[in-house]
Design an enzyme around this catalytic site. Structure first.
Site, short mmCIF file in Angstrom:
data_model
loop_
_atom_site.label_atom_id
_atom_site.label_comp_id
_atom_site.label_asym_id
_atom_site.label_seq_id
_atom_site.Cartn_x
_atom_site.Cartn_y
_atom_site.Cartn_z
N TRP A 101 0.83 -1.21 0.00
CA TRP A 101 0.00 0.00 0.00
C TRP A 101 0.85 1.25 0.00
O TRP A 101 0.46 2.28 -0.58
CB TRP A 101 -0.99 -0.04 1.16
CG TRP A 101 -1.90 -1.22 1.03
CD1 TRP A 101 -1.93 -2.33 1.82
CD2 TRP A 101 -2.88 -1.45 0.01
NE1 TRP A 101 -2.86 -3.22 1.36
CE2 TRP A 101 -3.47 -2.71 0.25
CE3 TRP A 101 -3.32 -0.71 -1.10
CZ2 TRP A 101 -4.47 -3.25 -0.56
CZ3 TRP A 101 -4.32 -1.24 -1.91
CH2 TRP A 101 -4.88 -2.50 -1.63
N ASP A 171 -1.25 6.70 6.47
CA ASP A 171 -2.30 5.76 6.09
C ASP A 171 -2.42 4.77 7.24
O ASP A 171 -1.55 3.91 7.42
CB ASP A 171 -1.92 5.05 4.78
CG ASP A 171 -2.91 3.94 4.42
OD1 ASP A 171 -3.89 3.74 5.15
OD2 ASP A 171 -2.66 3.27 3.39
N LYS A 195 -11.79 -2.16 8.15
CA LYS A 195 -10.98 -3.12 8.91
C LYS A 195 -11.31 -3.00 10.40
O LYS A 195 -11.92 -3.90 10.97
CB LYS A 195 -9.50 -2.90 8.63
CG LYS A 195 -9.21 -3.21 7.17
CD LYS A 195 -7.94 -2.62 6.68
CE LYS A 195 -7.85 -2.58 5.18
NZ LYS A 195 -8.09 -3.84 4.49
C1 LIG Z 1 -3.01 -0.06 4.61
C2 LIG Z 1 -3.98 0.03 3.46
N1 LIG Z 1 -4.03 1.14 2.74
C3 LIG Z 1 -4.89 1.26 1.70
C4 LIG Z 1 -5.74 0.23 1.35
C5 LIG Z 1 -6.69 0.42 0.21
O1 LIG Z 1 -7.93 0.66 0.79
P1 LIG Z 1 -9.27 0.85 -0.03
O2 LIG Z 1 -9.64 -0.47 -0.60
O3 LIG Z 1 -10.22 1.36 1.04
O4 LIG Z 1 -9.02 1.89 -1.07
C6 LIG Z 1 -5.72 -0.94 2.09
C7 LIG Z 1 -6.62 -2.07 1.73
O5 LIG Z 1 -6.55 -3.15 2.24
C8 LIG Z 1 -4.82 -1.05 3.17
O6 LIG Z 1 -4.77 -2.17 3.90
#
Ligand SMILES: Cc1ncc(COP(=O)(O)O)c(C=O)c1O
Length: 359
Positions: A101, A171, A195
């Protein structure tokens, strides 16, 4: 079918009491005679919900008066571009590269400016996160961005990075509200809800008002943080269902005594699973011990066929969602805030029995 023990990485397990309440609200929200998803986002009933959710988040995070809570669309992934679109354009930012991510966030940031990566574990398969003194934030960057918990790799920061003179962006999607945190250290903090906090469909963004004058305004209004702050997350129709559930989960956290209680349970559950993984040499942890995540425990037998058999048998035994992310394989047990002690006990027992039978 009986409810499964849910170890999915997201959307993940939610408190049963919240699901029951949401079921009732779907039929009727309060005594309005209307179902939750039929109610206007501008109704009195919904206004009370979104206001309470923002207040609860502000309180649980220990925010100061400069910090505003927003409920936005587009998932955490939208923040990968919205942050640099507003605050980087034409300049430099630093990103710590600790997993899938953060890599995604770096790629989007490069569309808007220069990206420095002062620390990366990419070449080691994202097996770790840095300790506090392992990296230096380059001079002259506008902000430092990091991913506090790496959902795919299964690693987690144990400290809040010091950005020096730069702003700090985080994030926190997969460990949001999993322990007491000093949110005042952040200039912008974001997390997809699905989550630790609720269903997919809403992203929490906590931003400092003092950042707003620095945001680019030559971008579509939907992308401007200033517009969302001014309109109190109501510039367009927000995901009312997700915000309702988030508010209920926040109430559930407060009712049991707040983040210290949640933290203790999360720690105990993670300790129990890691202790079983480390008990003999059968299971192999995916990341370095000092970097282990309390939210996403990643491990394997070292044999893809045996891992697949484990997933199959665990699923048959009522343990759902233990397959590792498709990009890395192996196994993953997600232990988000609503994970129950009963589920963790069942998992530990199953790990032990599987090892006894196949080890
Ligand atoms: C740490 C992290 N950032 C970003 C995301 C992407 O999230 P989204 O699907 O809400 O765009 C995730 C998805 O699992 C994640 O675990």
């Amino acid at each position: 079918m009986a409810r499964q023990h849910n170890f999915s990485a997201g959307p993940g397990v939610l408190p049963e009491s919240v699901i029951s309440k949401a079921r009732e609200a779907l039929w009727e929200l309060g005594d309005t005679g209307l179902g939750l998803v039929e109610s206007s986002h501008r109704s009195k009933a919904f206004d009370a919900i979104v206001t309470q959710a923002a207040e609860r988040l502000h309180r649980l995070l220990g925010c100061d008066d400069d910090q505003v809570v927003l409920f936005l669309h587009g998932g955490a992934r939208t923040q990968f571009h919205q942050v640099p679109m507003n605050l980087l354009r034409g300049s430099r930012a630093a990103y710590l590269d600790t997993g899938t991510w953060s890599k995604g966030a770096i790629e989007e940031a490069k569309l808007f400016g220069e990206v420095d990566v002062p620390w990366s574990s990419r070449e080691r398969g994202y097996d770790s996160v840095p300790a506090a003194g392992d990296y230096a934030v380059p001079e002259g960057v506008r902000y430092l961005h990091y991913t506090s918990n790496n959902t795919v790799a299964g690693s987690e920061f144990d400290h809040i990075p010091d950005p020096g003179a730069a702003w700090l962006m985080c994030d926190a999607s997969s460990n949001f509200l999993s322990r007491p945190v000093d949110a005042r250290r952040f200039d912008l903090l974001y997390a997809g809800a699905q989550k630790n906090l609720g269903p997919s469909g809403v992203t929490i963004v906590v931003i400092r008002r003092s950042l707003l004058p620095h945001c680019d305004t030559a971008i579509p209004r939907m992308e401007r943080y200033g517009v969302h702050v001014e309109k109190a997350s109501m510039f367009n129709t927000p995901c009312t269902f997700a915000i309702y559930v988030v508010n209920e989960v926040l109430g559930w956290i407060e009712d049991q005594g707040g983040l210290a209680v949640v933290d203790a349970r999360n720690q105990a559950q993670a300790d129990a699973v890691y202790a079983e993984i480390d008990r003999t040499g059968f299971w192999k942890g995916r990341v370095q011990r000092a970097s282990r995540s309390r939210m996403n425990v990643t491990f394997s037998t070292g044999d893809a066929d045996l891992d697949a058999l484990f997933v199959k048998e665990a699923t048959a035994a009522g343990l759902h969602g233990l397959k590792g992310h498709r990009s890395v394989g192996g196994l993953r047990a997600s232990l988000y805030n609503a994970q129950t002690d009963a589920a963790v006990e069942a998992l530990v027992g199953f790990l032990r029995a599987f090892e006894a039978a196949r080890g």
